[in-house]
Design a protein around this motif. Structure first.
Motif, PDB file in Angstrom:
ATOM      1  N   LYS A   1       0.963  -1.102  -0.119  1.00  0.00           N
ATOM      2  CA  LYS A   1       0.000  -0.027  -0.008  1.00  0.00           C
ATOM      3  C   LYS A   1       0.854   0.997  -0.054  1.00  0.00           C
ATOM      4  O   LYS A   1       0.672   2.239  -0.620  1.00  0.00           O
ATOM      5  N   HIS A   2       2.122   1.303   0.743  1.00  0.00           N
ATOM      6  CA  HIS A   2       2.746   2.115   0.640  1.00  0.00           C
ATOM      7  C   HIS A   2       3.545   2.675  -0.537  1.00  0.00           C
ATOM      8  O   HIS A   2       3.725   3.850  -0.948  1.00  0.00           O
ATOM      9  N   ILE A   3       3.893   1.557  -1.501  1.00  0.00           N
ATOM     10  CA  ILE A   3       4.433   1.744  -2.764  1.00  0.00           C
ATOM     11  C   ILE A   3       3.255   2.454  -3.485  1.00  0.00           C
ATOM     12  O   ILE A   3       3.910   3.370  -4.300  1.00  0.00           O
ATOM     13  N   ILE A   4       2.410   1.953  -3.547  1.00  0.00           N
ATOM     14  CA  ILE A   4       1.180   2.519  -4.389  1.00  0.00           C
ATOM     15  C   ILE A   4       0.877   3.943  -4.178  1.00  0.00           C
ATOM     16  O   ILE A   4       0.740   4.694  -5.007  1.00  0.00           O
ATOM     17  N   ILE A   5       0.868   4.078  -2.663  1.00  0.00           N
ATOM     18  CA  ILE A   5       0.569   5.629  -2.157  1.00  0.00           C
ATOM     19  C   ILE A   5       1.484   6.558  -2.757  1.00  0.00           C
ATOM     20  O   ILE A   5       1.019   7.511  -3.455  1.00  0.00           O
ATOM     21  N   ILE A   6       2.785   6.084  -2.630  1.00  0.00           N
ATOM     22  CA  ILE A   6       3.683   7.089  -2.847  1.00  0.00           C
ATOM     23  C   ILE A   6       3.731   7.039  -4.373  1.00  0.00           C
ATOM     24  O   ILE A   6       3.921   8.260  -4.915  1.00  0.00           O
ATOM     25  N   ALA A   7       3.713   5.818  -5.303  1.00  0.00           N
ATOM     26  CA  ALA A   7       3.867   6.192  -6.557  1.00  0.00           C
ATOM     27  C   ALA A   7       2.706   7.130  -7.259  1.00  0.00           C
ATOM     28  O   ALA A   7       2.964   7.821  -7.906  1.00  0.00           O
TER      29      ALA A   7
ATOM     30  N   ILE B   1       0.325  12.120  -9.427  1.00  0.00           N
ATOM     31  CA  ILE B   1      -0.453  13.027  -9.567  1.00  0.00           C
ATOM     32  C   ILE B   1       0.274  14.589  -9.218  1.00  0.00           C
ATOM     33  O   ILE B   1      -0.078  15.263 -10.008  1.00  0.00           O
ATOM     34  N   ALA B   2       1.290  14.511  -8.578  1.00  0.00           N
ATOM     35  CA  ALA B   2       2.059  15.666  -8.372  1.00  0.00           C
ATOM     36  C   ALA B   2       2.795  16.019  -9.812  1.00  0.00           C
ATOM     37  O   ALA B   2       2.766  17.424  -9.992  1.00  0.00           O
TER      38      ALA B   2
ATOM     39  N   ALA C   1      -8.337  11.970  -3.492  1.00  0.00           N
ATOM     40  CA  ALA C   1      -7.281  10.863  -3.586  1.00  0.00           C
ATOM     41  C   ALA C   1      -6.805  10.836  -2.204  1.00  0.00           C
ATOM     42  O   ALA C   1      -6.346   9.609  -1.437  1.00  0.00           O
ATOM     43  N   ALA C   2      -6.404  11.781  -1.510  1.00  0.00           N
ATOM     44  CA  ALA C   2      -5.975  12.185  -0.355  1.00  0.00           C
ATOM     45  C   ALA C   2      -6.648  11.031   0.780  1.00  0.00           C
ATOM     46  O   ALA C   2      -6.320  10.120   1.669  1.00  0.00           O
ATOM     47  N   GLY C   3      -8.038  11.321   0.544  1.00  0.00           N
ATOM     48  CA  GLY C   3      -9.023  10.525   1.685  1.00  0.00           C
ATOM     49  C   GLY C   3      -8.980   8.968   1.398  1.00  0.00           C
ATOM     50  O   GLY C   3      -8.900   8.435   2.303  1.00  0.00           O
ATOM     51  N   ILE C   4      -8.937   8.794   0.075  1.00  0.00           N
ATOM     52  CA  ILE C   4      -8.898   7.337  -0.117  1.00  0.00           C
ATOM     53  C   ILE C   4      -7.423   6.582   0.339  1.00  0.00           C
ATOM     54  O   ILE C   4      -7.484   5.637   0.957  1.00  0.00           O
ATOM     55  N   PHE C   5      -6.362   7.317   0.024  1.00  0.00           N
ATOM     56  CA  PHE C   5      -5.051   7.015   0.578  1.00  0.00           C
ATOM     57  C   PHE C   5      -5.093   6.664   1.956  1.00  0.00           C
ATOM     58  O   PHE C   5      -4.666   5.688   2.576  1.00  0.00           O
ATOM     59  N   ALA C   6      -5.801   7.731   2.826  1.00  0.00           N
ATOM     60  CA  ALA C   6      -5.957   7.514   4.304  1.00  0.00           C
ATOM     61  C   ALA C   6      -6.583   6.522   4.684  1.00  0.00           C
ATOM     62  O   ALA C   6      -6.217   5.670   5.556  1.00  0.00           O
ATOM     63  N   GLY C   7      -7.705   6.085   3.800  1.00  0.00           N
ATOM     64  CA  GLY C   7      -8.362   4.958   4.276  1.00  0.00           C
ATOM     65  C   GLY C   7      -7.765   3.680   4.013  1.00  0.00           C
ATOM     66  O   GLY C   7      -7.701   2.668   4.735  1.00  0.00           O
TER      67      GLY C   7
END
Lengths: 296, 314
Positions: free
Chosen positions: A141-147, A152-153, A203-209
């Motif tokens: 999950k961390h790999i995907i969140i960061i990638a 997006i950035a 996106a941030a909310g989903i990643f937090a979830g």
């Protein structure tokens, strides 16, 4: 060392990405509309729950639901702006902040009504962290969140620096009246600001979830670090907000490392206090933030 | 006495007591927002400090939390106010030189930290379980006289606060405060110490919020994690002040009474809903309050009793 990287630094970067995505929206809204959007945390929650509905209804993976939830968050923000914030364009900024309190109450109670208050998860089961090299491991999950956050950035950077709309946004952020007399359709700029801010928030909310669990207070709990990130980066500076978000996320996690003796330096329950102290320190020493943002 | 009449009377007493406690909080917020234009988004924090301080000073000894000091309730309230003020001072000192939104972010932060402390430090206030043995003044008189006497106490406090606030509004202090609120530069140019005036309003307001917290802890005989949630304090009080009319002390009190009537009135109604809806009824109420806030801000931003310009001196 490996323990520090695996359990503190990498999760800190992942959380920093979540903060960065949220803080960019807060910073953009600030630059264009000149007010602190207190309902931003609840927009994040909304995005996370839209994704949950898609996952639950169609059996999709949460990553497949991401683009749709992003769109949902973006459209919700434009709709909120039309119905709630637009009449306040010429009113003093602080009145809109109170209105965003109202939006916050409405959004949160609507989510509690629609989805209930139980803690939910996108997927059940435990995944083993993947070994990268040596002792360094990273949760999937961390790999995907960061990638995804980096992607997006990059898209955001292209939009702000190269597109006509990005240029118009920068112009309006510098001087709204001047932008208007130069023929820029300011309402269109506002619409785009909400589309971007709302999408990033979702996106941030989903990643937090994904990172923890989903509950109706998930966005509200992140509001303080988001503001801290926006102030640290310099209000009205989207790139600053990215740096600010990453810094706050990493600082919060790293502060819980047992630097002195065997106990965490800062108890994990007080992570948000770290964000608060960074925010207060910035307000004391450098209210313009690291990147010379606006002082209100 | 007739049973239903008695029940109705007790309900009325409870309603009035809550209105009066919210009246205290609204007058406090009016001091900050109505007088000085300070945006405090952390009412819950100052409220919690006052409530917990009162509870710890007065509650009987217990192995679950700090306490056993056995202070008389009316002596604990000034200490509760002082503590809330002491916490407000550095926050104000840092933020009041900057403009509005910073104070909002910092106060929401301080409220969050205070919430975390009371939630996690179980030695201090029994964590999420809270303190449930807070004595209430006059409770030895029994029902209904004890409740009536407590209501009289809270009303006396509200009345005293109201007249002080009205006096302050027409005083040179109040005038300087409004001048700073409406035009900071002009006020500074004629020699008003802007940050100092704002700090006074902010700390005074926070102290009165602490007082409201103390009264609430006494009234419920309980203080727990739910009381530090922003909904019932921060947001509800803002809704009350905006609807009643900010910058008008009568409006602050009217808003407190009106919104509390709506809030608890809808409870009467929603309790009659089918069982599966009852659990959700509190969210319907929150939704309603949120919509009300937005509509009032858009249509009647000045509230039911708008701020009145001071009388002209001919």
């Amino acid at each position: 060392m490996a323990e520090f990287i695996n359990l503190y630094l990498i999760p800190g970067i992942a959380i920093g990405c979540i903060y960065a995505l949220g803080a960019v929206g807060i910073s953009l809204v600030f630059a264009i509309l000149r007010f602190a959007h207190f309902a931003h945390g609840d927009v994040m929650t909304l995005g996370a729950y839209i994704a949950y509905s898609l996952v639950a209804a169609f059996g999709w993976s949460v990553y497949a639901a991401l683009p749709f939830a992003l769109l949902g968050g973006a459209i919700a923000c434009v709709a909120i702006d039309r119905t709630v914030y637009r009449p306040f364009r010429r009113a003093p900024g602080i009145i809109v902040v109170i209105a965003s309190f109202g939006v916050m109450l409405v959004l949160r109670s609507a989510i509690q009504l629609g989805w209930g208050v139980d803690v939910l998860a996108y997927e059940t089961g435990i995944r083993r962290p993947l070994p990268l090299f040596g002792d360094i491991r990273m949760a999937q999950k961390h790999i995907i969140i960061i990638a995804v956050s980096i992607a997006i950035a990059a898209a955001l950077h292209w939009f702000l620096s190269s597109s006509r709309m990005g240029k118009a946004m920068r112009a309006m952020s510098d001087d709204a009246d001047l932008a208007r007399v130069s023929g820029i359709d300011t309402e269109r700029v506002v619409r785009w600001t909400w589309l971007i801010g709302g999408g990033l928030a979702a996106a941030a909310g989903i990643f937090a979830g994904i990172n923890t669990k989903l509950h109706p207070g998930i966005g509200w709990d992140l509001l303080l670090p988001l503001f801290a990130a926006a102030i640290l980066g310099g209000i009205g500076r989207p790139y600053g907000a990215i740096v600010g978000g990453l810094s706050i996320g990493i600082a919060q996690e790293v502060a819980t490392y047992p630097w002195i003796g065997g106990d965490p330096l800062v108890p994990p329950a007080y992570k948000n206090a770290v964000a608060f102290f960074v925010m207060v320190a910035m307000l004391v020493w450098r209210p313009t933030g690291l990147f010379k943002g606006r002082v209100l | 006495m007739d049973i239903t009449l008695y029940g109705l009377m007790m309900y009325g007493l409870a309603l009035l007591t809550m209105m009066a406690i919210y009246g205290v909080l609204c007058l406090a917020l009016n001091l900050q927002w109505g007088f000085a234009g300070l945006f405090n988004a952390g009412i819950a924090g100052f409220f919690a400090v006052g409530a917990y301080a009162t509870a710890i000073l007065t509650a009987p000894e217990s192995p679950n939390h700090l306490g056993g000091y056995g202070w008389p309730p009316l002596l604990a309230l000034p200490v509760a106010m002082a503590l809330a003020g002491i916490i407000a001072w550095p926050v104000g000192r840092i933020c009041l030189g900057l403009k509005g939104d910073y104070l909002a972010m910092a106060t929401i932060g301080i409220a969050e930290i205070i919430r975390l402390v009371f939630k996690n430090e179980s030695w201090l206030a029994n964590g999420t379980m809270g303190i449930s043995t807070v004595p209430r003044p006059f409770e030895s008189l029994g029902q209904p006289w004890g409740n009536l006497a407590f209501l009289a106490l809270v009303l006396a406090i509200v009345i005293a606060l109201y007249f002080s606030a009205e006096r302050a509004w027409v005083s040179p202090w109040g005038r300087a405060m409004r001048a700073i609120r409406d035009n900071e530069t002009a006020a500074a140019a004629i020699g008003k110490d802007v940050v100092r005036f704002r700090l006074e309003a902010f700390v005074l307001g926070a102290m009165v919020m602490g007082l409201g917290g103390g009264l609430s802890a006494m009234y419920f005989k309980f203080i727990g994690a739910t009381a530090t949630e922003p909904l019932l304090t921060t947001f509800l009080v803002w809704v009350m002040l905006i609807i009643g009319g900010s910058g008008n002390n009568k409006g602050a009190l009217l808003g407190a009474a009106l919104v509390w009537l709506i809030w608890s009135g809808t409870e009467l109604f929603t309790n009659r809903l089918p069982a599966e809806w009852i659990t959700r009824s509190s969210y319907i109420r929150t939704l309603l309050i949120g919509v009300l806030l937005i509509v009032v801000l858009q249509r009647f931003a000045k509230g039911v009793l708008p701020e009145r310009p001071p009388k002209r001196i001919d």
